[in-house]
Design a protein around this motif. Structure first.
Motif, PDB file in Angstrom:
ATOM      1  N   LYS A  10     -37.697  22.120  42.508  1.00 52.10           N
ATOM      2  CA  LYS A  10     -36.536  23.013  42.386  1.00 52.10           C
ATOM      3  C   LYS A  10     -36.144  23.196  40.923  1.00 52.10           C
ATOM      4  O   LYS A  10     -35.895  24.305  40.472  1.00 52.10           O
ATOM      5  CB  LYS A  10     -35.355  22.449  43.183  1.00 52.10           C
ATOM      6  CG  LYS A  10     -34.126  23.306  43.102  1.00 52.10           C
ATOM      7  CD  LYS A  10     -32.965  22.702  43.870  1.00 52.10           C
ATOM      8  CE  LYS A  10     -31.717  23.544  43.638  1.00 52.10           C
ATOM      9  NZ  LYS A  10     -30.514  22.900  44.081  1.00 52.10           N
ATOM     10  N   GLY A  11     -36.044  22.122  40.191  1.00 53.66           N
ATOM     11  CA  GLY A  11     -35.657  22.194  38.780  1.00 53.66           C
ATOM     12  C   GLY A  11     -34.158  22.221  38.581  1.00 53.66           C
ATOM     13  O   GLY A  11     -33.379  22.183  39.534  1.00 53.66           O
ATOM     14  N   LEU A  19     -34.548  27.294  33.022  1.00 55.12           N
ATOM     15  CA  LEU A  19     -34.814  26.476  34.195  1.00 55.12           C
ATOM     16  C   LEU A  19     -35.831  25.421  33.780  1.00 55.12           C
ATOM     17  O   LEU A  19     -36.928  25.759  33.314  1.00 55.12           O
ATOM     18  CB  LEU A  19     -35.380  27.327  35.331  1.00 55.12           C
ATOM     19  CG  LEU A  19     -35.911  26.571  36.547  1.00 55.12           C
ATOM     20  CD1 LEU A  19     -34.777  25.826  37.257  1.00 55.12           C
ATOM     21  CD2 LEU A  19     -36.620  27.520  37.495  1.00 55.12           C
ATOM     22  N   THR A  20     -35.479  24.142  33.925  1.00 57.33           N
ATOM     23  CA  THR A  20     -36.354  23.045  33.546  1.00 57.33           C
ATOM     24  C   THR A  20     -36.839  22.327  34.793  1.00 57.33           C
ATOM     25  O   THR A  20     -36.023  21.928  35.636  1.00 57.33           O
ATOM     26  CB  THR A  20     -35.626  22.042  32.621  1.00 57.33           C
ATOM     27  OG1 THR A  20     -35.250  22.723  31.420  1.00 57.33           O
ATOM     28  CG2 THR A  20     -36.506  20.853  32.277  1.00 57.33           C
ATOM     29  N   VAL A  40     -40.644  24.645  31.350  1.00 55.62           N
ATOM     30  CA  VAL A  40     -39.348  25.271  31.132  1.00 55.62           C
ATOM     31  C   VAL A  40     -39.540  26.783  31.124  1.00 55.62           C
ATOM     32  O   VAL A  40     -40.395  27.300  30.405  1.00 55.62           O
ATOM     33  CB  VAL A  40     -38.719  24.819  29.791  1.00 55.62           C
ATOM     34  CG1 VAL A  40     -37.352  25.459  29.592  1.00 55.62           C
ATOM     35  CG2 VAL A  40     -38.620  23.302  29.723  1.00 55.62           C
ATOM     36  N   THR A  41     -38.743  27.474  31.935  1.00 58.08           N
ATOM     37  CA  THR A  41     -38.676  28.924  31.886  1.00 58.08           C
ATOM     38  C   THR A  41     -37.419  29.268  31.108  1.00 58.08           C
ATOM     39  O   THR A  41     -36.309  28.913  31.531  1.00 58.08           O
ATOM     40  CB  THR A  41     -38.599  29.524  33.309  1.00 58.08           C
ATOM     41  OG1 THR A  41     -39.751  29.111  34.048  1.00 58.08           O
ATOM     42  CG2 THR A  41     -38.534  31.043  33.259  1.00 58.08           C
ATOM     43  N   ILE A  42     -37.605  29.901  29.953  1.00 54.84           N
ATOM     44  CA  ILE A  42     -36.466  30.297  29.126  1.00 54.84           C
ATOM     45  C   ILE A  42     -36.287  31.808  29.316  1.00 54.84           C
ATOM     46  O   ILE A  42     -37.196  32.587  29.036  1.00 54.84           O
ATOM     47  CB  ILE A  42     -36.684  29.944  27.644  1.00 54.84           C
ATOM     48  CG1 ILE A  42     -36.977  28.446  27.495  1.00 54.84           C
ATOM     49  CG2 ILE A  42     -35.451  30.329  26.820  1.00 54.84           C
ATOM     50  CD1 ILE A  42     -37.333  28.003  26.084  1.00 54.84           C
ATOM     51  N   TYR A  43     -35.129  32.175  29.807  1.00 56.07           N
ATOM     52  CA  TYR A  43     -34.848  33.572  30.099  1.00 56.07           C
ATOM     53  C   TYR A  43     -34.650  34.355  28.800  1.00 56.07           C
ATOM     54  O   TYR A  43     -34.362  33.759  27.757  1.00 56.07           O
ATOM     55  CB  TYR A  43     -33.623  33.683  31.001  1.00 56.07           C
ATOM     56  CG  TYR A  43     -33.719  32.799  32.228  1.00 56.07           C
ATOM     57  CD1 TYR A  43     -34.792  32.927  33.113  1.00 56.07           C
ATOM     58  CD2 TYR A  43     -32.780  31.817  32.484  1.00 56.07           C
ATOM     59  CE1 TYR A  43     -34.904  32.107  34.231  1.00 56.07           C
ATOM     60  CE2 TYR A  43     -32.879  30.992  33.601  1.00 56.07           C
ATOM     61  CZ  TYR A  43     -33.953  31.142  34.464  1.00 56.07           C
ATOM     62  OH  TYR A  43     -34.054  30.322  35.559  1.00 56.07           O
TER      63      TYR A  43
END
Length: 127
Positions: A10-11, A19-20, A40-43
């Motif tokens: 889930k993160g 989101l990590t 990590v998804t960095i927006y």
């Protein structure tokens, strides 16, 4: 041996725009003895705020463009860039592109970095 998929995790959503997902480490499906690894998804316009910690770390940029700051020096980054972050170095990562940035991190020794909880506490008004 075990096989996992990052979509099973889930993160944690962070207020700075990312989101990590810890994919290997404390509380993750895989728990190695000596290191922590994550995605990590960095927006767009999101960041990992300036912080430092005991652990030596590597960031690998799998997708996207941005700026990395390491001990006060800014560096442009693109897909395929990787950054070696020595212990106690102040560092920062910002997505300057129009699409999501995907970054992998790996640090050792194993442990939980304090800046995650500090960021979450600031938004909650606890600090």
């Amino acid at each position: 041996m075990a096989v996992f998929h990052v979509n099973q995790i889930k993160g944690t959503e962070f207020p700075a725009g990312r989101l990590t997902k810890v994919i290997a480490g404390p509380g993750a499906p895989a728990e190695p003895d000596h290191f922590v690894m994550g995605q990590v998804t960095i927006y767009p316009d999101g960041e990992i705020p300036v912080h430092h910690h005991e652990q030596e770390e590597i960031y690998y940029i799998a997708k996207g463009t941005g700026i990395c700051e390491l001990d006060g020096q800014q560096h442009p980054i693109v897909q395929g860039s990787y950054i070696h972050i020595p212990s106690q170095s102040h560092h920062y990562l910002k997505n300057t592109g129009e699409d999501e940035m995907i970054m992998l991190f790996c640090y050792a020794p194993k442990g939980t970095v304090e800046h995650w909880q500090q960021e979450l506490n600031l938004v909650g008004g606890n600090e």
